[in-house]
Design an enzyme around this catalytic site. Structure first.
Site, mmCIF file in Angstrom:
data_model
loop_
_atom_site.group_PDB
_atom_site.id
_atom_site.type_symbol
_atom_site.label_atom_id
_atom_site.label_comp_id
_atom_site.label_asym_id
_atom_site.label_seq_id
_atom_site.Cartn_x
_atom_site.Cartn_y
_atom_site.Cartn_z
ATOM 1 N N SER A 18 0.842 -1.193 0.000
ATOM 2 C CA SER A 18 0.000 0.000 0.000
ATOM 3 C C SER A 18 0.886 1.256 0.000
ATOM 4 O O SER A 18 1.736 1.395 -0.869
ATOM 5 C CB SER A 18 -0.956 -0.030 1.201
ATOM 6 O OG SER A 18 -1.896 0.991 1.103
ATOM 7 N N ASP A 28 -18.091 -13.939 -12.310
ATOM 8 C CA ASP A 28 -17.326 -14.996 -11.630
ATOM 9 C C ASP A 28 -16.849 -16.077 -12.591
ATOM 10 O O ASP A 28 -15.721 -16.580 -12.474
ATOM 11 C CB ASP A 28 -18.185 -15.616 -10.504
ATOM 12 C CG ASP A 28 -17.455 -16.695 -9.709
ATOM 13 O OD1 ASP A 28 -16.222 -16.810 -9.861
ATOM 14 O OD2 ASP A 28 -18.106 -17.411 -8.933
ATOM 15 N N ASP A 57 -13.659 -16.802 -15.852
ATOM 16 C CA ASP A 57 -12.445 -17.644 -15.764
ATOM 17 C C ASP A 57 -12.791 -19.132 -15.730
ATOM 18 O O ASP A 57 -11.922 -19.971 -15.483
ATOM 19 C CB ASP A 57 -11.635 -17.258 -14.519
ATOM 20 C CG ASP A 57 -12.475 -17.298 -13.239
ATOM 21 O OD1 ASP A 57 -13.364 -18.169 -13.129
ATOM 22 O OD2 ASP A 57 -12.255 -16.449 -12.352
ATOM 23 N N ASP A 84 -16.374 -19.958 -8.250
ATOM 24 C CA ASP A 84 -15.770 -20.100 -6.920
ATOM 25 C C ASP A 84 -15.856 -18.811 -6.118
ATOM 26 O O ASP A 84 -15.209 -18.672 -5.083
ATOM 27 C CB ASP A 84 -14.300 -20.536 -7.067
ATOM 28 C CG ASP A 84 -13.482 -19.548 -7.885
ATOM 29 O OD1 ASP A 84 -14.079 -18.598 -8.446
ATOM 30 O OD2 ASP A 84 -12.251 -19.719 -7.986
ATOM 31 N N ILE A 110 -14.639 -16.025 -6.961
ATOM 32 C CA ILE A 110 -13.396 -15.271 -7.129
ATOM 33 C C ILE A 110 -13.257 -14.906 -8.607
ATOM 34 O O ILE A 110 -13.322 -15.783 -9.474
ATOM 35 C CB ILE A 110 -12.189 -16.112 -6.676
ATOM 36 C CG1 ILE A 110 -12.287 -16.420 -5.173
ATOM 37 C CG2 ILE A 110 -10.877 -15.398 -7.000
ATOM 38 C CD1 ILE A 110 -11.279 -17.458 -4.700
ATOM 39 N N ASP A 129 -9.017 -5.563 -4.439
ATOM 40 C CA ASP A 129 -8.511 -4.535 -3.517
ATOM 41 C C ASP A 129 -9.591 -3.478 -3.303
ATOM 42 O O ASP A 129 -10.083 -2.892 -4.261
ATOM 43 C CB ASP A 129 -7.236 -3.906 -4.096
ATOM 44 C CG ASP A 129 -6.518 -3.024 -3.093
ATOM 45 O OD1 ASP A 129 -7.185 -2.203 -2.427
ATOM 46 O OD2 ASP A 129 -5.284 -3.120 -2.988
ATOM 47 N N HIS A 141 -7.228 -5.586 0.152
ATOM 48 C CA HIS A 141 -6.106 -4.653 0.174
ATOM 49 C C HIS A 141 -4.949 -5.225 0.998
ATOM 50 O O HIS A 141 -5.017 -5.242 2.229
ATOM 51 C CB HIS A 141 -6.558 -3.308 0.739
ATOM 52 C CG HIS A 141 -5.517 -2.245 0.651
ATOM 53 N ND1 HIS A 141 -4.924 -1.887 -0.543
ATOM 54 C CD2 HIS A 141 -4.950 -1.453 1.591
ATOM 55 C CE1 HIS A 141 -4.050 -0.939 -0.316
ATOM 56 N NE2 HIS A 141 -4.041 -0.651 0.966
#
Ligand code: NAG
Ligand code: NAG
Ligand code: NAG
Ligand code: NAG
Ligand code: NAG
Ligand code: NAG
Ligand code: NAG
Length: 526
Positions: free
Chosen positions: A187, A257, A260, A264, A266, A399, A437
């Site tokens: 950061s 989602d 990809d 999941d 993510i 993030d 983050h």
């Protein structure tokens, strides 16, 4: 026989006792302030492994009252003058079991908090580790008020001063200088690392720069603007946190989602997620989980690049997927404290500055005044590159405080002066899916990136640990092809590993090609 055993055990006992007391004595006889210009001693102590240190003077806002120490160290704490009006509080933890490596740690936010956890983590891995309060104590901006010297410390001087001081102390205590020097930060700390590579290319051989707050002035403006988009809590079009955390986030996942190929929760590559909030528009008389026109406009602004009226880019869009936590700060219906503090105390010296009035003039002022030369947007790091320095940067793909699109932009701008192949020789960027983050999140986010219990929970080996990855790159010329992140069960190391996933080197992206998304072999960087 008995006598021989007794004398043998006495010998072993005295060897182990003198072994630690020799270092302890050396530590306590040390006079660190003699070797650092402008220094006064705050603490000199030998700390045995498995001690919990307490820091009674540490300001409460830093929330770091104690730290577990797991190696025998000589702890030096100094105050070091950086100008007539400014000083830093500095710590050096010099381990008995020293690898010969030096390392400096960074800070976060706009704070002046020593990251004791990172100093403990790295010193227990053999580094002679240092850290500072970056020129001020606590988390607010008041110490910047009418004190440009403190702003300079915060922007770059505290880290450079710490590196110089730490290296001198290493040489004096151990009787030889360090072999290689490293930096670890995320950061604001990521930005400190990049700034160092730009301004003091000889300070570090290897840098781990997570979620770097590069293009700092425009980052501050980007964050200040969210309050002007969302309005205050309770204002007519304010979107409550529960909506963001549940059905708005669900719709982001529904749309993005499985791009990809894995369902999941993510999003591997948010660049491919062109989230369309219009699908949430209320239909007919519906008053359920839906958005009115002005709400949809808010989402469109948040997920679009921030530009001047003439189209010139100020800062890239927030990446979709981060809303669950972003709403707690950036979309919380209150001025973002770091930005408001920066404008009041570092930029305008005007405590009465009103965050509601933020507009393009403030964006221009932040960038043109560039307090302390904090900008940090190098488009070439040739000095660092030429001397053989290596940078590993990483950024969480959800993030909630600094959009990952900014690191992508910076990488691509560097590439304008180079090429991916040439950059691969000195800087590599890993996009960490499912990471918020700097840490936490649903993904395999543990990379050895810091000293929080979980963040340091992986073995100190290059495939799983970003810090060891940069060490082996610097010392053995082995560059990391990917970083394999670890997700612990409930983010608790003692509960064991839930799954791991390899995070690809940008510009590659992860695609699910197998059957089990928890199996790293089921993913491919393409
Ligand atoms: C540090 O600066 C303060 C304030 O200017 C001064 O009083 C002090 O003597 C300085 N300390 C050293 C060690 O130079
Ligand atoms: C510190 O504690 C750990 C775990 O309790 C133990 O394995 C280790 O031996 C201890 N180290 C020292 C130097 O006492
Ligand atoms: C920060 O706090 C330390 C004590 O932890 C104190 O010695 C130092 O003077 C403070 N620094 C500033 C700039 O106020
Ligand atoms: C460091 O600066 C702070 C804030 O100005 C001051 O209170 C403190 O006395 C200084 N410490 C030294 C050792 O000069
Ligand atoms: C809105 O609700 C009213 C009363 O329930 C109903 O008569 C009307 O048809 C509804 N309008 C739409 C567009 O669904
Ligand atoms: C800040 O500015 C807003 C918008 O101009 C205004 O409504 C508000 O009263 C101001 N707040 C203060 C404390 O001056
Ligand atoms: C993990 O946390 C969840 C929710 O707090 C809890 O229900 C579950 O039992 C925990 N699992 C383990 C293995 O502790």
């Amino acid at each position: 026989m008995l006598a021989a055993l007794i004398s043998l055990s006495l010998l072993l006992l005295s060897a182990s006792v003198t072994g630690s007391t020799a270092f302890e004595k050396k530590c306590l006889a040390f006079e660190p302030e003699k070797f650092v210009p402008g220094a006064t001693r705050n603490v000199l102590q030998y700390v045995a492994a498995n001690t919990t240190l307490t820091f009674p003077d540490n300001v409460a806002a830093c929330n770091r009252g104690t730290q577990a120490v797991t190696a025998n160290i000589c702890r030096v704490a100094l105050s070091i003058n950086t100008s007539k009006q400014s000083n830093i509080t500095f710590e050096a933890w010099l381990p008995e079991d020293w690898s010969g490596r030096f390392l400096a740690t960074g800070n976060g936010g706009i704070d002046g908090c020593i990251k004791y956890e990172d100093i403990a983590y790295t010193s227990s891995n053999g580094f002679a580790a240092v850290g500072s309060n970056n020129g001020k104590n606590g988390t607010d901006g008041l110490p910047f008020f009418n004190n440009p010297e403190t702003v300079i410390d915060f922007a770059w001087r505290a880290l450079h001063t710490s590196a110089d001081a730490g290296k001198s102390l290493v040489t004096k205590l151990y009787g030889k200088s360090h072999s290689k020097s490293y930096y670890l930060g995320c950061s604001l700390g990521g930005r400190q690392g990049i700034k160092s590579a730009e301004k003091f290319p000889d300070d570090f051989d290897g840098i781990v720069a997570g979620a770097p707050a590069v293009d700092f002035n425009n980052l501050v403006s980007w964050r200040a603007r969210f309050f002007t988009i969302t309005g205050a809590v309770g204002s007519p079009d304010f979107i409550p946190a529960t909506a963001w955390k549940t059905w708005i986030h669900d719709e982001v996942l529904r749309q993005c989602d499985t791009i990809d190929k894995a369902k999941d929760g993510i999003i591997e590559d948010p660049m491919l997620c062109n989230f369309n909030p219009s699908t949430l528009l209320c239909k007919g008389n519906s008053t359920g989980n839906c958005l009115l026109g002005p709400h949809v406009q808010q989402l469109k602004k948040i997920f679009s690049d921030y530009r001047f009226p003439n189209g010139q880019l100020i800062f890239p869009a927030m990446q979709p997927g981060s809303e669950v936590l972003a709403v707690d700060r950036l979309y919380a219906g209150a001025p973002f404290a770091y930005s408001a503090n920066w404008f009041k105390y570092a930029l305008y010296n005007d405590p009465a500055w009103n965050a509601s009035t933020f507009d393009f003039d403030d964006v221009r002022a932040a960038e043109s005044l560039n307090p302390g030369d904090i900008r940090t947007y190098p488009i070439s790091l040739s000095g660092f590159e030429r001397r053989g320095g290596k940078i590993v940067t990483y950024h969480g793909q959800q993030d909630n405080q600094i959009t990952t699109f900014n690191t992508i932009r910076w990488y691509n701008d560097l590439k304008g002066y180079s090429s991916t192949a040439a950059m691969d020789r000195w800087i590599r960027f890993f996009r960490v899916s499912g990471m918020n983050h700097c840490n936490s999140g649903p993904g395999a986010w543990v990379l050895g990136q810091g000293g929080n219990a979980a963040a340091a929970g992986v073995p100190f080996e290059r495939k799983k640990n970003v810090l060891k990855a940069v060490v082996d790159w610097v010392e053995q010329g082995v560059a990391p092809p990917y970083i394999e992140g670890t997700k612990f069960v409930n983010d608790t190391v003692s509960l064991g590993v839930d799954f791991t996933r390899r995070h690809c080197k940008y510009p590659l992206r992860n695609t699910f090609v197998g059957a089990n998304f928890k199996d790293p072999e089921s993913w491919k960087c393409t």
